[in-house]
Design a protein around this motif. Structure first.
Motif, mmCIF file in Angstrom:
data_model
loop_
_atom_site.group_PDB
_atom_site.id
_atom_site.type_symbol
_atom_site.label_atom_id
_atom_site.label_comp_id
_atom_site.label_asym_id
_atom_site.label_seq_id
_atom_site.Cartn_x
_atom_site.Cartn_y
_atom_site.Cartn_z
ATOM 1 N N CYS A 211 -3.216 1.657 -4.655
ATOM 2 C CA CYS A 211 -3.244 3.120 -4.587
ATOM 3 C C CYS A 211 -4.437 3.551 -3.749
ATOM 4 C CB CYS A 211 -3.386 3.728 -5.979
ATOM 5 S SG CYS A 211 -2.059 3.277 -7.103
ATOM 6 N N GLY A 212 -4.165 4.261 -2.651
ATOM 7 C CA GLY A 212 -5.236 4.770 -1.806
ATOM 8 C C GLY A 212 -5.709 6.138 -2.276
ATOM 9 N N HIS A 213 -6.832 6.558 -1.792
ATOM 10 C CA HIS A 213 -7.384 7.882 -2.117
ATOM 11 C C HIS A 213 -8.171 8.411 -0.928
ATOM 12 C CE1 HIS A 213 -6.992 9.750 -6.075
ATOM 13 N NE2 HIS A 213 -6.467 8.599 -6.383
ATOM 14 N N GLU B 224 3.626 -1.311 3.872
ATOM 15 C CA GLU B 224 3.202 0.060 3.586
ATOM 16 C C GLU B 224 4.434 0.882 3.241
ATOM 17 O OE1 GLU B 224 0.351 1.791 6.299
ATOM 18 O OE2 GLU B 224 -0.188 -0.195 7.032
ATOM 19 N N ILE B 225 4.388 1.534 2.058
ATOM 20 C CA ILE B 225 5.537 2.284 1.549
ATOM 21 C C ILE B 225 5.124 3.731 1.301
ATOM 22 C CG2 ILE B 225 7.130 2.516 -0.420
ATOM 23 C CD1 ILE B 225 7.803 0.036 1.092
ATOM 24 N N SER B 226 6.029 4.668 1.634
ATOM 25 C CA SER B 226 5.857 6.086 1.307
ATOM 26 C C SER B 226 6.998 6.513 0.413
ATOM 27 C CB SER B 226 5.872 6.925 2.591
ATOM 28 O OG SER B 226 6.034 8.303 2.270
ATOM 29 N N TYR C 231 5.306 13.814 2.231
ATOM 30 C CA TYR C 231 4.323 14.770 1.736
ATOM 31 C C TYR C 231 3.082 13.975 1.370
ATOM 32 C CZ TYR C 231 7.092 12.992 -2.096
ATOM 33 O OH TYR C 231 7.805 12.152 -2.909
ATOM 34 N N VAL C 232 1.968 14.683 1.250
ATOM 35 C CA VAL C 232 0.701 14.013 0.944
ATOM 36 C C VAL C 232 0.340 14.255 -0.516
ATOM 37 C CG1 VAL C 232 -1.766 13.933 1.471
ATOM 38 C CG2 VAL C 232 -0.099 14.194 3.324
ATOM 39 N N LEU C 233 -0.042 13.204 -1.209
ATOM 40 C CA LEU C 233 -0.537 13.270 -2.579
ATOM 41 C C LEU C 233 -2.058 13.132 -2.547
ATOM 42 C CD1 LEU C 233 2.021 10.706 -4.025
ATOM 43 C CD2 LEU C 233 2.009 13.149 -4.567
ATOM 44 N N LEU D 134 0.856 -1.195 0.000
ATOM 45 C CA LEU D 134 0.000 0.000 0.000
ATOM 46 C C LEU D 134 0.887 1.238 0.000
ATOM 47 C CD1 LEU D 134 -2.856 1.346 0.346
ATOM 48 C CD2 LEU D 134 -2.418 1.284 2.812
ATOM 49 N N LEU D 135 0.615 2.149 -0.930
ATOM 50 C CA LEU D 135 1.345 3.415 -0.949
ATOM 51 C C LEU D 135 0.619 4.404 -0.062
ATOM 52 C CD1 LEU D 135 2.057 3.129 -4.687
ATOM 53 C CD2 LEU D 135 3.806 3.249 -2.904
ATOM 54 N N THR D 136 1.296 4.868 0.958
ATOM 55 C CA THR D 136 0.665 5.726 1.949
ATOM 56 C C THR D 136 1.720 6.577 2.644
ATOM 57 O OG1 THR D 136 -0.328 5.659 4.171
ATOM 58 C CG2 THR D 136 0.694 3.647 3.407
HETATM 59 C C1 4G3 Z 1 -3.943 8.780 2.764
HETATM 60 C C2 4G3 Z 1 1.169 8.014 -0.829
HETATM 61 C C3 4G3 Z 1 -3.680 9.217 1.468
HETATM 62 C C4 4G3 Z 1 -3.888 7.453 3.087
HETATM 63 C C5 4G3 Z 1 -0.199 8.193 -0.977
HETATM 64 C C6 4G3 Z 1 -3.304 6.979 0.804
HETATM 65 C C7 4G3 Z 1 1.383 10.320 -0.309
HETATM 66 C C8 4G3 Z 1 1.974 9.095 -0.498
HETATM 67 C C9 4G3 Z 1 -3.384 8.314 0.501
HETATM 68 C C10 4G3 Z 1 -3.569 6.553 2.087
HETATM 69 C C11 4G3 Z 1 -0.728 9.451 -0.777
HETATM 70 C C12 4G3 Z 1 3.441 8.935 -0.309
HETATM 71 C C13 4G3 Z 1 -3.083 8.748 -0.897
HETATM 72 N N1 4G3 Z 1 0.086 10.489 -0.453
HETATM 73 N N2 4G3 Z 1 4.110 9.890 0.331
HETATM 74 N N3 4G3 Z 1 -2.062 9.738 -0.864
HETATM 75 O O1 4G3 Z 1 4.006 7.935 -0.750
HETATM 76 O O2 4G3 Z 1 -3.503 5.249 2.386
#
Ligand code: 4G3
Length: 250
Positions: free
Chosen positions: A112-114, A130-132, A136-138, A86-88
């Motif tokens: 891909c979460g949203h 879980e990988i970032s 920063y937030v996308l 999960l990209l988060t």
């Molecule tokens: C919140 C990845 C937002 C939770 C995703 C997914 C930044 C990154 C989101 C969630 C994201 C990153 C989608 N923002 N820094 N937004 O890799 O699971």
């Protein structure tokens, strides 16, 4: 390697996965990519994938059922089951080591979460990792999925021009890259360093190594902790610090 990507916005990924490094890896047959939309795995009339958060609060949460059902179906499409990533923003930070680790997997399922996030049961019972891609937030995980797939693709054998180029790359050695130049030798009064025109290959290699080390010390001193440096090279950094000898404008 096979990568399955789950996204509510498949159009965001089609282009990037058809070109450049990823396109080449797919064409070479060392990387297979399949994109899936959890919305296609909903059973209700409106194909609803999000809902209000229990306990209240702003924003929507992604429902668990479309993810569980989509991943069940995707897992049945090929072997082995694949690690679910999960990209988060809450994940462990992606770096060269993490990429090398993921690149050794025979199969990845990238989610891909949203919205404000995904139902915690998806994280707890479906997601392995879980990988970032950075602090920063996308708006969604898709740009992060492109980054992840690109970096993993360039680790597949045969994707880069030569096998050596990956090892020489920035970060593989724990150092930043040395300055690169191409023709013309002088442009608008800006000259290429003489050493690079000299044809003395050993001297050029020494100059490049020195540039990499000094540039890393100046810009990313945190990387030096893990860099493989000789005692003489460690002294070079101390001397440069003391004298502030550095041609780097940064
Ligand atoms: C919140 C990845 C937002 C939770 C995703 C997914 C930044 C990154 C989101 C969630 C994201 C990153 C989608 N923002 N820094 N937004 O890799 O699971």
């Amino acid at each position: 390697m096979r990568i399955d990507v789950l996204t509510l916005f498949p159009e965001m990924l089609a282009g990037p996965f058809d070109h450049s490094i990823i396109g080449r890896a797919r064409a070479a047959g060392v990387l297979e990519i399949a994109i899936h939309n959890p919305r296609d795995y909903t059973a209700d009339k409106h194909h609803i994938v999000d809902d209000y958060a229990y306990g209240g609060g702003p924003g929507m949460v992604m429902k668990p059922e479309p993810f569980f059902d989509c991943i069940d179906a995707v897992r049945a499409m090929a072997e082995p089951p694949g690690r679910v990533v999960l990209l988060t923003p809450q994940g462990r930070l992606l770096n060269h080591q993490v990429v090398a680790e993921l690149a050794r997997e025979p199969r990845l399922i990238v989610v891909c979460g949203h919205y404000e996030g995904v139902d915690e049961r998806v994280r707890e019972f479906l997601v392995d990792d879980e990988i970032s891609i950075g602090d920063y937030v996308l708006s969604g995980g898709e740009p992060a999925a492109i980054v992840l797939v690109d970096t993993v693709a360039r680790h597949q054998p045969g994707v880069l021009g030569s096998e050596a180029s990956l090892e020489e790359e920035s970060h593989a050695q724990g150092l930043l890259e040395y300055p690169q130049y191409t023709r013309p030798a002088e442009y608008r009064g800006m000259a290429v360093p003489d050493i690079l025109l000299s044809g003395h290959h050993a001297e050029i290699a020494k100059w490049r190594r020195r540039q990499s080390i000094l540039r890393t010390a100046r810009r990313r001193p945190d990387l030096l902790a893990h860099a493989d440096l000789t005692p003489a090279e460690r002294r070079l950094i101390e001397e440069a610090d003391a004298a502030d000898v550095d041609d780097d404008p940064a």
